[in-house]
Motif scaffolding. Sequence first.
Motif, PDB file in Angstrom:
ATOM      1  N   ILE A 205       0.843  -1.197   0.000  1.00 27.75           N
ATOM      2  CA  ILE A 205       0.000   0.000   0.000  1.00 27.75           C
ATOM      3  C   ILE A 205       0.879   1.248   0.000  1.00 27.75           C
ATOM      4  O   ILE A 205       1.759   1.388   0.853  1.00 27.75           O
ATOM      5  N   LYS A 206       0.642   2.147  -0.926  1.00 23.77           N
ATOM      6  CA  LYS A 206       1.433   3.379  -1.035  1.00 23.77           C
ATOM      7  C   LYS A 206       1.431   4.163   0.276  1.00 23.77           C
ATOM      8  O   LYS A 206       2.470   4.650   0.728  1.00 23.77           O
ATOM      9  N   VAL A 225       7.504  12.648 -12.254  1.00 23.80           N
ATOM     10  CA  VAL A 225       6.387  11.706 -12.407  1.00 23.80           C
ATOM     11  C   VAL A 225       5.757  11.429 -11.044  1.00 23.80           C
ATOM     12  O   VAL A 225       6.465  11.186 -10.065  1.00 23.80           O
ATOM     13  N   THR A 226       4.428  11.464 -10.995  1.00 21.63           N
ATOM     14  CA  THR A 226       3.702  11.129  -9.767  1.00 21.63           C
ATOM     15  C   THR A 226       3.113   9.727  -9.906  1.00 21.63           C
ATOM     16  O   THR A 226       2.453   9.429 -10.919  1.00 21.63           O
ATOM     17  N   ILE A 227       3.371   8.897  -8.918  1.00 25.56           N
ATOM     18  CA  ILE A 227       2.816   7.533  -8.934  1.00 25.56           C
ATOM     19  C   ILE A 227       1.547   7.531  -8.096  1.00 25.56           C
ATOM     20  O   ILE A 227       1.586   7.791  -6.894  1.00 25.56           O
ATOM     21  N   SER A 228       0.419   7.245  -8.709  1.00 24.89           N
ATOM     22  CA  SER A 228      -0.867   7.294  -8.018  1.00 24.89           C
ATOM     23  C   SER A 228      -0.999   6.120  -7.047  1.00 24.89           C
ATOM     24  O   SER A 228      -0.281   5.126  -7.141  1.00 24.89           O
ATOM     25  N   TRP A 229      -1.969   6.250  -6.140  1.00 25.69           N
ATOM     26  CA  TRP A 229      -2.238   5.195  -5.154  1.00 25.69           C
ATOM     27  C   TRP A 229      -2.605   3.898  -5.864  1.00 25.69           C
ATOM     28  O   TRP A 229      -2.115   2.830  -5.513  1.00 25.69           O
ATOM     29  N   SER A 230      -3.459   4.004  -6.882  1.00 25.29           N
ATOM     30  CA  SER A 230      -3.921   2.799  -7.590  1.00 25.29           C
ATOM     31  C   SER A 230      -2.793   2.147  -8.391  1.00 25.29           C
ATOM     32  O   SER A 230      -2.716   0.920  -8.484  1.00 25.29           O
ATOM     33  N   ALA A 231      -1.908   2.974  -8.963  1.00 27.05           N
ATOM     34  CA  ALA A 231      -0.778   2.425  -9.717  1.00 27.05           C
ATOM     35  C   ALA A 231       0.148   1.651  -8.788  1.00 27.05           C
ATOM     36  O   ALA A 231       0.584   0.536  -9.106  1.00 27.05           O
ATOM     37  N   PHE A 233      -0.661   0.275  -5.994  1.00 27.10           N
ATOM     38  CA  PHE A 233      -1.392  -0.929  -5.584  1.00 27.10           C
ATOM     39  C   PHE A 233      -1.291  -2.012  -6.654  1.00 27.10           C
ATOM     40  O   PHE A 233      -1.076  -3.189  -6.347  1.00 27.10           O
ATOM     41  N   MET A 234      -1.424  -1.611  -7.906  1.00 24.69           N
ATOM     42  CA  MET A 234      -1.327  -2.577  -9.011  1.00 24.69           C
ATOM     43  C   MET A 234       0.072  -3.188  -9.079  1.00 24.69           C
ATOM     44  O   MET A 234       0.227  -4.383  -9.345  1.00 24.69           O
ATOM     45  N   LEU A 489       6.118  -1.847 -15.627  1.00 18.01           N
ATOM     46  CA  LEU A 489       6.882  -1.220 -14.549  1.00 18.01           C
ATOM     47  C   LEU A 489       8.370  -1.269 -14.872  1.00 18.01           C
ATOM     48  O   LEU A 489       9.130  -0.359 -14.507  1.00 18.01           O
ATOM     49  N   LEU A 490       8.806  -2.335 -15.547  1.00 14.94           N
ATOM     50  CA  LEU A 490      10.196  -2.479 -15.967  1.00 14.94           C
ATOM     51  C   LEU A 490      10.322  -2.415 -17.494  1.00 14.94           C
ATOM     52  O   LEU A 490       9.422  -2.888 -18.178  1.00 14.94           O
TER      53      LEU A 490
END
Length: 490
Positions: A205-206, A225-231, A233-234, A489-490
């Motif tokens: 969890i972020k 770059v902003t990493i969202s909570w849902s991203a 989580f994924m 992600l990679l």
Amino acid sequence: MPRKQEKKNSKPLWIILAFIVLITIVLLPNPEALPVAGQRGLAILAFAVILWVTEAVSYPVSAAMIIGLIAILLGLAPSIDDPSIMLGTKNALKMALGGFSNPAVALVAAALFLATAMQATNLHKRLALWILSRVGTKTGSIVFGAILVSIVLAFFVPSATARAGAVVPILLGMVAAFGLPTNSRLGALLVITAVQSVSIWNVGIKTGAAQNMVALGFIEKEFGVTISWSAWFMYAAPWSIIMSVILYFIMMKIIKPETKVVEGGTELVVGQLKELGPLKSSELRLIIVSVLLLFFWATEEKLHPFDTTTVTIIAIAFLLTPKIGVFDWKTVEKLIPWGTILVFAVGISLGTILLDTQGAQWLSDKVFGSMGLDEMPILATIALLALFNILIHLGFASATSLSSALIPIFIALTTTIALDVNEIGFVLIQQFVISFGFLLPVSAPQNMLAYGTGAFTVKDFLKSGVPLTIAGYLLILLFSATYWKWIGLL
């Protein structure tokens, strides 16, 4: 001499050593590829690491010392933009305090307020009791319940220590209800399971842990770059789900409890639930706010334009509003660990300085550049750095401090070696490993909270921590080779 007294007596020696190392690095000949400000930034980093690892002073005190050193040492160093003039203490002090303006610090502060609201209303305890009252009396069911509580609380309580503080006393109460001592095998089984699960979901969890905010603060500044909570989580939740299953089987295998059924355990939990009384209006308001907050976190950049920090601060403002909120400022003053916010901000300042003065770049080049990482397959690079990460964590009691020290170096590494992958994902994977606090009680604050109950020994914790760390490490590599590649992600 008792161990605590011996440690206390050695603290002045560590402080002296930290200053000796600092002065030595400052006085060393300046390498051609490293600006003077960068060299002094590295000297301050070495000073900070010694204090953090040895706990010679408290973390907030170390933060104050770091601010002073940055102001003086960088203030008297040549400016990066124009080496013909001094940077000046005023400008250096701005750099030292720059971390306080980072949105990640505001999110950590807001998260601590939210955790305090849970404590003030006892909602986190009610939620834990409610889950445990429904899992049954078999030992395996209670172990499952302890893991489930840690998972559910991770969504709503953005503090690992607060989550552990909610569930550990309840589990020990169940052990006592069966007539067993705190340090029984059952006590060790339940308490270790709970805190290891907390650490696992610090990754998933972020908003689960402060160290995640450190990494995101650096990533946002350096990569834009902003990493969202849902991203997040994924990316990370599938890893945490699999690790939770592995944790269950490891714990059931290595610690055999005195009984397979905890008679009276459910009655005790139900009794404690009744003692809390009916759901209070303040708890109901907190539930509504928490669910709405989770909704806004999960739909960030999808259904609305509001970032995680903004919605969390708005929620805290509502919770503090007289008549409609759930707690007041006097309660906040007593329960918020203000030093954590100070350390967090200064850690971001120090990491940013290392990046801006090229200190992190130079250190990354010297430490990792000579290893030939640029010629290795990306999976081998991740494997090597993750192993380094796990080993160095043995010396750190704070993942937040570890993240402050290492993430700038990993970011710099992405420019040192030619990575044919997503650089942000590469850094993020190392951040996941930073949250590994499985090996020793001193590896994380929640571990120390549980260890303080006397429910288990260091050996007990290590018996669970070694296989859990190995499993987590191998799963990081498996995900790097498969899932994280598939989703980009990679």
